[in-house]
Design a protein around this motif. Structure first.
Motif, PDB file in Angstrom:
ATOM      1  N   GLU A 179       0.853  -1.181   0.000  1.00  0.00           N
ATOM      2  CA  GLU A 179       0.000   0.000   0.000  1.00  0.00           C
ATOM      3  C   GLU A 179       0.893   1.236   0.000  1.00  0.00           C
ATOM      4  O   GLU A 179       1.814   1.341   0.819  1.00  0.00           O
ATOM      5  CB  GLU A 179      -0.915   0.009   1.230  1.00  0.00           C
ATOM      6  CG  GLU A 179      -1.873  -1.176   1.274  1.00  0.00           C
ATOM      7  CD  GLU A 179      -2.695  -1.207   2.549  1.00  0.00           C
ATOM      8  OE1 GLU A 179      -2.198  -0.686   3.577  1.00  0.00           O
ATOM      9  OE2 GLU A 179      -3.821  -1.724   2.531  1.00  0.00           O
ATOM     10  N   ALA A 180       0.641   2.167  -0.911  1.00  0.00           N
ATOM     11  CA  ALA A 180       1.460   3.382  -1.025  1.00  0.00           C
ATOM     12  C   ALA A 180       0.565   4.604  -1.130  1.00  0.00           C
ATOM     13  O   ALA A 180      -0.553   4.529  -1.654  1.00  0.00           O
ATOM     14  CB  ALA A 180       2.384   3.291  -2.240  1.00  0.00           C
ATOM     15  N   VAL A 193      -0.212   7.313 -12.359  1.00  0.00           N
ATOM     16  CA  VAL A 193      -0.471   5.946 -11.917  1.00  0.00           C
ATOM     17  C   VAL A 193      -1.797   5.479 -12.504  1.00  0.00           C
ATOM     18  O   VAL A 193      -2.766   6.243 -12.543  1.00  0.00           O
ATOM     19  CB  VAL A 193      -0.526   5.843 -10.377  1.00  0.00           C
ATOM     20  CG1 VAL A 193      -0.589   4.393  -9.939  1.00  0.00           C
ATOM     21  CG2 VAL A 193       0.666   6.538  -9.749  1.00  0.00           C
ATOM     22  N   ALA A 194      -1.844   4.218 -12.945  1.00  0.00           N
ATOM     23  CA  ALA A 194      -3.079   3.660 -13.503  1.00  0.00           C
ATOM     24  C   ALA A 194      -3.184   2.192 -13.107  1.00  0.00           C
ATOM     25  O   ALA A 194      -2.165   1.514 -12.909  1.00  0.00           O
ATOM     26  CB  ALA A 194      -3.099   3.808 -15.025  1.00  0.00           C
ATOM     27  N   VAL A 195      -4.404   1.714 -12.970  1.00  0.00           N
ATOM     28  CA  VAL A 195      -4.633   0.303 -12.667  1.00  0.00           C
ATOM     29  C   VAL A 195      -4.087  -0.537 -13.819  1.00  0.00           C
ATOM     30  O   VAL A 195      -4.306  -0.237 -14.986  1.00  0.00           O
ATOM     31  CB  VAL A 195      -6.136   0.024 -12.456  1.00  0.00           C
ATOM     32  CG1 VAL A 195      -6.382  -1.474 -12.295  1.00  0.00           C
ATOM     33  CG2 VAL A 195      -6.647   0.789 -11.239  1.00  0.00           C
ATOM     34  N   GLY A 196      -3.348  -1.586 -13.463  1.00  0.00           N
ATOM     35  CA  GLY A 196      -2.718  -2.428 -14.474  1.00  0.00           C
ATOM     36  C   GLY A 196      -1.300  -2.029 -14.811  1.00  0.00           C
ATOM     37  O   GLY A 196      -0.609  -2.742 -15.542  1.00  0.00           O
ATOM     38  N   THR A 224       2.057  -5.153 -10.112  1.00  0.00           N
ATOM     39  CA  THR A 224       1.011  -4.549 -10.932  1.00  0.00           C
ATOM     40  C   THR A 224       0.034  -3.815 -10.026  1.00  0.00           C
ATOM     41  O   THR A 224      -0.442  -4.380  -9.035  1.00  0.00           O
ATOM     42  CB  THR A 224       0.261  -5.628 -11.740  1.00  0.00           C
ATOM     43  OG1 THR A 224       1.193  -6.305 -12.588  1.00  0.00           O
ATOM     44  CG2 THR A 224      -0.823  -5.002 -12.593  1.00  0.00           C
ATOM     45  N   VAL A 225      -0.231  -2.566 -10.346  1.00  0.00           N
ATOM     46  CA  VAL A 225      -1.192  -1.788  -9.558  1.00  0.00           C
ATOM     47  C   VAL A 225      -2.586  -2.379  -9.772  1.00  0.00           C
ATOM     48  O   VAL A 225      -3.087  -2.437 -10.890  1.00  0.00           O
ATOM     49  CB  VAL A 225      -1.170  -0.304  -9.971  1.00  0.00           C
ATOM     50  CG1 VAL A 225      -2.216   0.480  -9.186  1.00  0.00           C
ATOM     51  CG2 VAL A 225       0.213   0.285  -9.754  1.00  0.00           C
ATOM     52  N   ARG A 254      -2.642   0.137  -4.430  1.00  0.00           N
ATOM     53  CA  ARG A 254      -2.390  -1.168  -3.823  1.00  0.00           C
ATOM     54  C   ARG A 254      -2.068  -2.185  -4.891  1.00  0.00           C
ATOM     55  O   ARG A 254      -2.584  -2.130  -6.014  1.00  0.00           O
ATOM     56  CB  ARG A 254      -3.607  -1.600  -3.016  1.00  0.00           C
ATOM     57  CG  ARG A 254      -3.385  -2.874  -2.220  1.00  0.00           C
ATOM     58  CD  ARG A 254      -4.524  -3.116  -1.253  1.00  0.00           C
ATOM     59  NE  ARG A 254      -5.796  -3.352  -1.918  1.00  0.00           N
ATOM     60  CZ  ARG A 254      -6.924  -2.733  -1.642  1.00  0.00           C
ATOM     61  NH1 ARG A 254      -6.936  -1.775  -0.733  1.00  0.00           N
ATOM     62  NH2 ARG A 254      -8.032  -3.033  -2.268  1.00  0.00           N
ATOM     63  N   GLY A 255      -1.198  -3.109  -4.533  1.00  0.00           N
ATOM     64  CA  GLY A 255      -0.854  -4.224  -5.399  1.00  0.00           C
ATOM     65  C   GLY A 255      -0.380  -5.385  -4.544  1.00  0.00           C
ATOM     66  O   GLY A 255      -0.340  -5.294  -3.304  1.00  0.00           O
ATOM     67  N   THR A 256       0.004  -6.476  -5.185  1.00  0.00           N
ATOM     68  CA  THR A 256       0.411  -7.686  -4.476  1.00  0.00           C
ATOM     69  C   THR A 256       1.776  -8.131  -4.971  1.00  0.00           C
ATOM     70  O   THR A 256       2.052  -8.105  -6.170  1.00  0.00           O
ATOM     71  CB  THR A 256      -0.604  -8.813  -4.695  1.00  0.00           C
ATOM     72  OG1 THR A 256      -1.900  -8.366  -4.302  1.00  0.00           O
ATOM     73  CG2 THR A 256      -0.240 -10.044  -3.879  1.00  0.00           C
ATOM     74  N   ILE A 257       2.638  -8.544  -4.030  1.00  0.00           N
ATOM     75  CA  ILE A 257       3.931  -9.117  -4.384  1.00  0.00           C
ATOM     76  C   ILE A 257       4.072 -10.471  -3.700  1.00  0.00           C
ATOM     77  O   ILE A 257       3.501 -10.702  -2.636  1.00  0.00           O
ATOM     78  CB  ILE A 257       5.104  -8.209  -3.974  1.00  0.00           C
ATOM     79  CG1 ILE A 257       5.104  -7.970  -2.456  1.00  0.00           C
ATOM     80  CG2 ILE A 257       5.062  -6.894  -4.732  1.00  0.00           C
ATOM     81  CD1 ILE A 257       6.356  -7.251  -1.956  1.00  0.00           C
ATOM     82  N   PRO A 258       4.820 -11.398  -4.298  1.00  0.00           N
ATOM     83  CA  PRO A 258       5.054 -12.692  -3.634  1.00  0.00           C
ATOM     84  C   PRO A 258       5.990 -12.525  -2.444  1.00  0.00           C
ATOM     85  O   PRO A 258       6.813 -11.591  -2.401  1.00  0.00           O
ATOM     86  CB  PRO A 258       5.710 -13.533  -4.741  1.00  0.00           C
ATOM     87  CG  PRO A 258       6.321 -12.537  -5.670  1.00  0.00           C
ATOM     88  CD  PRO A 258       5.433 -11.326  -5.627  1.00  0.00           C
ATOM     89  N   ASN A 259       5.865 -13.422  -1.494  1.00  0.00           N
ATOM     90  CA  ASN A 259       6.682 -13.378  -0.284  1.00  0.00           C
ATOM     91  C   ASN A 259       7.355 -14.733  -0.091  1.00  0.00           C
ATOM     92  O   ASN A 259       6.938 -15.533   0.748  1.00  0.00           O
ATOM     93  CB  ASN A 259       5.816 -13.023   0.921  1.00  0.00           C
ATOM     94  CG  ASN A 259       6.640 -12.819   2.182  1.00  0.00           C
ATOM     95  OD1 ASN A 259       7.836 -12.567   2.129  1.00  0.00           O
ATOM     96  ND2 ASN A 259       5.998 -12.943   3.332  1.00  0.00           N
TER      97      ASN A 259
END
Length: 401
Positions: free
Chosen positions: A246-247, A257-260, A278-279, A296-301
């Protein structure tokens, strides 16, 4: 008339030796001043004294310098250049990409969160997991509950099974048995548990419930001996194989900034391992009590190396500029008077050059004025030249440009 001229001549002859002597003394004083050694502070070149001492500002020892040397360049030998690790590059034009840095943090992904709730009302007889942070696997026993309601349903099913056995051809009894079995299934009784119930032929009000998902225990909301209603939460599990990023975005930056859109994420402490993201979401309204939007986006952990709450920087790419002159950031020296670089005019001869800067990223800076293609510029060791100049000249390079 002749008397007056005679007196003038006599007065001039008597004053001539005194005037000549005074002129000689003045000339001697100027020569002495030129030969007199002066001292300055390496950190504060505005401090100039005619004798050794310490700087009244920082306390450093003053160093000698030649105040009459007006040459703005420095001449270094090959050994000095090698010792100072001074390297140069030929200036050329090219493209420069930039990034906007957004402050963000890692957060738990609610899509990987599961709430374990009780399917029947009753009393918690035993909790097999009581601490937060414990890893739980799907199917692992979590708690044992005493439920009179479940015991009644078991008894009802045993009665229906006995009726079917006594009247195997009666469709009505078969429907009753099927409905009673369905009720037990809805209360999370597995086929193995129902089969065991049939084998024992006796209702058991104590039932062990397993975990319906895998994850780490984030919260335990019940204690042993506590009564719980149907649907009451027992514990909450969180998965960390993926995390949200989250930023915060200022309104003036929202257009970039744009979705995708693909962006780069740098987690604090892992600067050498940036992640691409990816946003997925941009908040439609400001956060409460602020003038900031949130993306917001998702990254692997992998291996759960990161924890929710860690600081992260999101780098939004900005349209690059082409056909510009750029230098490494360390090649440009800046202070309150402006910015300058060191240009190699001849072999081993360096002189400061005032420049104006433009767009900048982490590695490079645009030079908008002061340089042209083909010139040789110092890219490492520029600060050493800056210090050497102050030591030898006793002045800031920008004051002599």
């Amino acid at each position: 008339m002749e008397r007056k001229n005679f007196l003038k001549t006599v007065a001039f002859i008597s004053l001539a030796p005194a005037l000549f002597l005074a002129a000689c003394k003045e000339k001697s004083k100027e020569v002495a001043d030129e030969k007199k050694q002066t001292y300055t502070c390496p950190m504060h070149p505005q401090i100039v004294q005619d004798k050794p001492g310490t700087c009244p500002i920082c306390g450093m020892d003053l160093v000698p310098f030649d105040k009459n040397n007006k040459d703005a360049s420095l001449v270094l030998g090959a050994s000095q250049i090698a010792l100072g690790n001074i390297t140069t590059m030929v200036v050329g034009s090219g493209a420069l990409s930039n990034f906007k840095q957004l402050n963000g943090k890692l957060a738990t992904n609610p899509e990987n969160t599961a709430v374990i709730s009780s399917r029947v009302p009753g009393r918690i007889e035993a909790l097999y997991v009581k601490e937060t942070g414990v890893k739980v696997h799907k199917g692992q026993p979590l708690y044992k509950i005493y439920s009179e309601q479940l015991a009644s349903l078991q008894q009802e099913y045993l009665l229906a099974v006995a009726q079917v056995r006594q009247f195997p051809d009666d469709a009505r009894f078969q429907q009753i048995e099927k409905a009673a079995r369905q009720k037990l299934s809805l209360y999370d009784q597995s086929d193995a548990q129902i089969h065991q119930l049939i084998q024992s032929g006796k209702a058991n009000p104590y039932v062990v419930y397993p975990a319906t998902a895998s994850g780490y225990v984030a919260e335990v909301t019940v204690t042993e001996g506590q009564y719980i209603s149907e649907g009451g939460a027992v514990m909450r599990l969180e998965g960390y194989t993926q995390l949200w990023v989250e930023a915060d975005v200022y309104p003036s930056e929202a257009s970039s900034v744009a979705v995708g859109q693909s962006v780069k994420v740098v987690v604090s402490g892992w600067e050498n391992e940036p992640q691409m993201m990816t946003v997925q979401f941009i908040a439609p309204s400001f956060q409460s009590g602020s003038q900031l939007l949130q993306i917001r986006g998702t990254i692997p952990n992998p291996d759960n190396r990161w924890q929710a709450g860690l600081q992260a920087n999101v780098l939004i790419p900005v349209k690059s500029k082409g056909n510009i002159i750029s230098l490494p950031v360390d090649a440009v020296i800046r202070d309150g008077k402006g910015a300058h670089v060191w240009v190699e005019k001849d072999k081993g001869k360096f002189e400061p050059r005032k420049v104006k800067t433009g767009m900048e990223n982490f590695d490079s800076v645009e030079i908008t004025e002061g340089l042209k293609e083909g010139e040789s510029v110092v890219v490492s060791g520029a600060y050493l030249l800056y210090s050497e100049y102050i030591l030898k000249k006793g002045a800031d390079p920008l004051t002599s440009i």
